[in-house]
Each structure stands twice: as C-alpha cells, then as structure tokens.
Design a protein around this motif. Structure first.
Motif, PDB file in Angstrom:
ATOM      1  N   SER A  14       0.790  -1.089   0.144  1.00 36.31           N
ATOM      2  CA  SER A  14      -0.036  -0.161  -0.484  1.00 36.31           C
ATOM      3  C   SER A  14       0.918   1.147   0.030  1.00 36.31           C
ATOM      4  N   THR A  15       0.153   2.800   0.016  1.00 43.19           N
ATOM      5  CA  THR A  15       0.775   3.953  -0.539  1.00 43.19           C
ATOM      6  C   THR A  15       1.489   4.189   0.878  1.00 43.19           C
ATOM      7  N   GLU A  16       1.011   4.046   1.797  1.00 41.99           N
ATOM      8  CA  GLU A  16       1.001   3.761   3.282  1.00 41.99           C
ATOM      9  C   GLU A  16       2.213   3.145   3.674  1.00 41.99           C
ATOM     10  N   ASP A  17       2.300   1.643   3.220  1.00 41.88           N
ATOM     11  CA  ASP A  17       3.652   0.787   4.022  1.00 41.88           C
ATOM     12  C   ASP A  17       4.690   0.823   2.581  1.00 41.88           C
ATOM     13  N   LEU A  37       5.887   4.168   1.653  1.00 43.26           N
ATOM     14  CA  LEU A  37       5.992   5.367   1.992  1.00 43.26           C
ATOM     15  C   LEU A  37       7.207   5.064   4.179  1.00 43.26           C
ATOM     16  N   ALA A  38       6.301   4.375   4.417  1.00 49.77           N
ATOM     17  CA  ALA A  38       6.914   3.842   5.374  1.00 49.77           C
ATOM     18  C   ALA A  38       8.169   3.002   5.348  1.00 49.77           C
TER      19      ALA A  38
END
Length: 189
Positions: A13-16, A18-19
C-alpha cells in the motif's frame, strides 16, 4: 463517483511503501522537519490542526479527490465560512487562517481576498481608504477579487483598454470596457 468494486489491493500500500522508504533514511525524519520548519511555525500549525481536528466533518479532505468541481467549491466554502466564524469567535487569528489555508491546500472563495486584496489595502491604501475598506475587509463584510487580465491583452498591462473615471456628481466610478478585447477574464475571487 463510485470506486469500482473488485479491484485488487495495491501491494504494498502507499502507506506501507512510504513507511518503508522513510525507514531507509540515514537521518531522523523528525529532525529534518525541525530543521525545515521552525518551532514557532510548528506550534502554530499544531494549534490550527487541533482546532480543525475538533470538527472533522467540516475540515476533512478525505474524499476531496472524488468530489465534483461543484462539490469541491461547496466544501471549500463551508471550510472558509467556518474559519471566518472561528476568527470572529476569537478561536483563531488571521495569521492562523492563513496557516489553515496552507495546511488544507484547497482553493476556496476567500484565497485572493486574503492573499491579495487585504495586503493591497494594508500596504497601499491611505488611512481614509483603510477605514472605509480595510476594516470591513478584515471582518469579511466586503470581499475583494482580482481582475487585471483582459481577454485581448493577457498580462500586457500597458495594453489594457478599460478605463475608470471618477464622477464627482454621483461620487462614483464609471468603468468603461470599450470592446470585447477589454472583457475581464480569469477573474479570481
């Protein structure tokens, strides 16, 4: 607009993603933020975010990318009007409204009023003009816009055809656009 059903989730996911990228950094992201944004501004942003956080139904931009142009304008108007109410109630300052505009990053109906009209009055108006126009503008009793561009002249200010003549008998200004080329275009509000 509806999101199509049956789409496979994006992996990662985008969130993952980026993290994961941020974790690879050879420096502290928090330290970089502190380096770029001074503590006074961070404090102001935190205050504005706290005020807006109390009203997520008003200030949320969660679905903004799925809104029509009309819906975006209505939502921006709702946000703008609420910020003015918060200003009049003393919960935020004019400077904090500018910070809210920066944080929200949504074009609303009061942007040019705050960014161009009010500063022009503050910096170029006489004391008498400030009394007549600046005070009502700061209280949102009047709103300013920007209409320099004519359709036939673009940003060639010397080529503008519109004239404005003071009429002392009526204490008014007569605005005259003599041709279609002199129509105001791209008026901001």
């Amino acid at each position: 607009m509806q999101i199509p059903k049956g789409l496979a989730p994006m992996v990662p996911s985008t969130e993952d993603a980026l993290a994961a990228e941020r974790a690879k950094a050879g420096f502290s992201v928090d330290a970089m933020h502190e380096f770029i944004v001074d503590s006074d501004m961070r404090t102001k942003v935190s205050k504005v975010e706290a005020v807006m956080g109390k009203e997520p139904e008003t200030f949320s931009l969660r679905n903004v990318y799925f809104m029509s142009r009309q819906e975006k304008m209505e939502h921006a108007l709702k946000i703008g009007l609420r910020l003015i109410e918060l200003l009049k109630d003393g919960q935020v300052t004019s400077d904090e409204i500018s910070i809210a505009d920066m944080v929200l990053d949504i074009n609303g109906p009061f942007g040019l009023h705050r960014a161009m009209f009010i500063p022009t009055l503050q910096n170029q108006a006489t004391a008498e003009q400030q009394e007549l126009f600046l005070k009502p503008a700061l209280n949102y009793e009047i709103l300013g816009c920007y209409a320099q561009t004519e359709i036939g002249h673009g940003s060639n200010v010397q080529g503008l055809e519109t004239t404005c003549t003071y009429v002392p008998e009526t204490d008014e200004f007569e605005v005259h656009s003599p041709s279609v080329r002199a129509c105001k275009w791209w008026i901001g509000s």
